[in-house]
Design an enzyme around this catalytic site. Structure first.
Site, PDB file in Angstrom:
ATOM      1  CG  ASP A   1      10.032   1.383  -9.406  1.00  0.00           C
ATOM      2  OD1 ASP A   1       9.411   0.342  -9.121  1.00  0.00           O
ATOM      3  OD2 ASP A   1      10.522   2.153  -8.541  1.00  0.00           O
TER       4      ASP A   1
ATOM      5  CG  ASN B   1      -2.375   2.362 -12.050  1.00  0.00           C
ATOM      6  OD1 ASN B   1      -1.526   3.150 -12.461  1.00  0.00           O
ATOM      7  ND2 ASN B   1      -3.593   2.271 -12.581  1.00  0.00           N
TER       8      ASN B   1
ATOM      9  CE1 TYR C   1       0.141   0.327   1.134  1.00  0.00           C
ATOM     10  CE2 TYR C   1      -1.228  -1.012   2.577  1.00  0.00           C
ATOM     11  CZ  TYR C   1      -0.471  -0.880   1.426  1.00  0.00           C
ATOM     12  OH  TYR C   1      -0.341  -1.943   0.556  1.00  0.00           O
TER      13      TYR C   1
HETATM   14  N1  LIG Z   1       3.431  -7.024  -0.729  1.00  0.00           N
HETATM   15  C1  LIG Z   1       2.263  -7.091  -0.074  1.00  0.00           C
HETATM   16  O1  LIG Z   1       2.141  -7.837   0.940  1.00  0.00           O
HETATM   17  C2  LIG Z   1       1.067  -6.297  -0.552  1.00  0.00           C
HETATM   18  C3  LIG Z   1      -0.161  -6.564   0.054  1.00  0.00           C
HETATM   19  C4  LIG Z   1      -1.287  -5.848  -0.360  1.00  0.00           C
HETATM   20  C5  LIG Z   1      -1.181  -4.907  -1.363  1.00  0.00           C
HETATM   21  N2  LIG Z   1       0.027  -4.663  -1.940  1.00  0.00           N
HETATM   22  C6  LIG Z   1       0.059  -3.649  -2.990  1.00  0.00           C
HETATM   23  O2  LIG Z   1       0.577  -4.208  -4.185  1.00  0.00           O
HETATM   24  C7  LIG Z   1       1.219  -3.177  -4.930  1.00  0.00           C
HETATM   25  C8  LIG Z   1       2.644  -3.605  -5.237  1.00  0.00           C
HETATM   26  O3  LIG Z   1       3.344  -3.711  -4.007  1.00  0.00           O
HETATM   27  P1  LIG Z   1       4.674  -4.580  -3.845  1.00  0.00           P
HETATM   28  O4  LIG Z   1       4.459  -5.441  -2.687  1.00  0.00           O
HETATM   29  O5  LIG Z   1       5.077  -5.134  -5.139  1.00  0.00           O
HETATM   30  O6  LIG Z   1       5.649  -3.413  -3.356  1.00  0.00           O
HETATM   31  P2  LIG Z   1       7.146  -3.066  -3.780  1.00  0.00           P
HETATM   32  O7  LIG Z   1       7.618  -2.077  -2.787  1.00  0.00           O
HETATM   33  O8  LIG Z   1       7.905  -4.306  -3.995  1.00  0.00           O
HETATM   34  O9  LIG Z   1       6.935  -2.376  -5.200  1.00  0.00           O
HETATM   35  C9  LIG Z   1       6.404  -1.073  -5.318  1.00  0.00           C
HETATM   36  C10 LIG Z   1       7.263  -0.315  -6.293  1.00  0.00           C
HETATM   37  O10 LIG Z   1       6.701   0.988  -6.435  1.00  0.00           O
HETATM   38  C11 LIG Z   1       7.786   1.866  -6.590  1.00  0.00           C
HETATM   39  N3  LIG Z   1       7.364   3.232  -6.285  1.00  0.00           N
HETATM   40  C12 LIG Z   1       7.189   3.795  -5.065  1.00  0.00           C
HETATM   41  N4  LIG Z   1       6.861   5.093  -5.206  1.00  0.00           N
HETATM   42  C13 LIG Z   1       6.804   5.334  -6.540  1.00  0.00           C
HETATM   43  C14 LIG Z   1       6.536   6.486  -7.298  1.00  0.00           C
HETATM   44  N5  LIG Z   1       6.221   7.662  -6.727  1.00  0.00           N
HETATM   45  N6  LIG Z   1       6.585   6.396  -8.651  1.00  0.00           N
HETATM   46  C15 LIG Z   1       6.905   5.215  -9.246  1.00  0.00           C
HETATM   47  N7  LIG Z   1       7.204   4.114  -8.567  1.00  0.00           N
HETATM   48  C16 LIG Z   1       7.140   4.165  -7.220  1.00  0.00           C
HETATM   49  C17 LIG Z   1       8.854   1.353  -5.658  1.00  0.00           C
HETATM   50  O11 LIG Z   1      10.141   1.860  -5.993  1.00  0.00           O
HETATM   51  C18 LIG Z   1       8.721  -0.137  -5.831  1.00  0.00           C
HETATM   52  O12 LIG Z   1       9.612  -0.653  -6.811  1.00  0.00           O
HETATM   53  C19 LIG Z   1       1.117  -1.916  -4.074  1.00  0.00           C
HETATM   54  O13 LIG Z   1      -0.013  -1.176  -4.449  1.00  0.00           O
HETATM   55  C20 LIG Z   1       0.930  -2.469  -2.683  1.00  0.00           C
HETATM   56  O14 LIG Z   1       0.318  -1.532  -1.826  1.00  0.00           O
HETATM   57  C21 LIG Z   1       1.154  -5.347  -1.561  1.00  0.00           C
END
Ligand SMILES: NC(=O)c1ccc[n+]([C@@H]2O[C@H](COP(=O)([O-])OP(=O)(O)OC[C@H]3O[C@@H](n4cnc5c(N)ncnc54)[C@H](O)[C@@H]3O)[C@@H](O)[C@H]2O)c1
Length: 259
Positions: free
Chosen positions: A35, A86, A152
């Protein structure tokens, strides 16, 4: 223990990435997680103290050298690589007018470029093990989106296309590539969404109930529910699944918004 003897690289140590890392480790995999936020990485490693074979490190998935180093660290620690998940991503808000070139480029570099880089440096190691699986976190926003999420949504549509391309290119090496498109999931990313709509003093649970009400099942998902689908696609039970996107959205995109 369907992942016994397998090694997984998981990007993103909070939210869904965290749940996936813990789920794969519980299934017997050795897991290298990364991360950009060192605190998220440290918290995952500490939270998994019982799992001997889970390591987490700081890395920016948009930086080729840092991704190469992370793959190398995974090989050094666990001796190979079989699974890549990923889940690292950013979620900027804005129309194309409100999003400057740097912000748009960064979103694509992290959300799509990160998938390219883990595969660029990782696929050769999956091939060396006789095959493997890659699961990319996309989103319902790659299928149909809200207003004000131009970068996004573009990144998530690109993940669907990149997933198909990777699946075709590496099928002969027995590498399966799929994506998962969740609706709203209880993670730090969704907390930021609540703050965006309701202000920093938002009642997060009230916002989550409101987001949940938009889903036919009447609630948001827990990250562990998404991790179950990811684990299925990463494992042997999904042996004939490749090149597809799997929605896990409580029915959100099945309807036309009329309740
Ligand atoms: N939470 C939702 O409602 C939701 C819905 C649809 C899709 N998603 C997708 O699921 C996946 C996980 O999302 P989440 O909800 O767990 O989000 P989150 O923000 O909790 O986790 C994402 C993590 O990615 C890390 N990150 C950001 N930029 C980075 C980089 N350049 N290098 C390494 N790490 C990096 C952040 O620090 C964070 O810990 C993502 O692809 C998100 O788009 C989430």
């Amino acid at each position: 223990m369907e992942f016994a003897g397998k090694v997984a690289l998981v990007t993103g140590c909070s939210g869904i990435g965290r749940a996936v890392a813990l789920r794969l480790a519980a299934g017997g995999a050795a897991v290298m997680a990364c991360d950009i936020d060192p605190e998220a990485a440290a918290a995952l490693a500490e939270g998994a103290a019982g799992a001997a074979r889970l390591a987490a490190r700081r890395a920016d998935v948009a930086d080729p050298a840092q991704v190469a180093d992370t793959v190398a660290a995974c090989l050094a620690a666990f001796g190979g690589l079989d699974i890549i998940v990923n889940a690292a991503a950013v979620h900027p808000y804005g129309t194309v007018e409100q999003t400057d070139a740097a912000g748009f480029a960064r979103c694509l570099a992290v959300n799509v470029g990160g998938i390219h880089l883990t595969a660029h440096f990782g696929v050769r190691h999956l091939r060396a093990r006789g095959g493997g699986a890659i699961v990319n976190l996309a989103s319902v926003q790659g299928h149909a989106c809200q207003t004000g999420v131009a970068a996004y949504a573009a990144s998530k549509g690109a993940i669907h296309a990149l997933t198909r391309a990777m699946a075709l290119d590496h099928a002969a090496a027995n590498i399966r590539v799929n994506s998962v498109s969740p609706g709203s999931v209880r993670t730090p990313m969704l907390t930021l969404a609540a703050h965006r709509f309701d202000g920093a003093a938002a009642d997060t649970e009230a916002a989550f109930r409101r987001f949940g009400a938009a889903h036919p099942l009447g609630r948001i998902a827990e990250p562990e529910e998404v991790a179950e689908l990811v684990a299925f696609l990463a494992g042997p039970r999904a042996g004939f699944c490749t090149g597809a996107d799997y929605r896990i959205d409580g029915g959100l995109t099945a309807g036309i918004g009329v309740r």
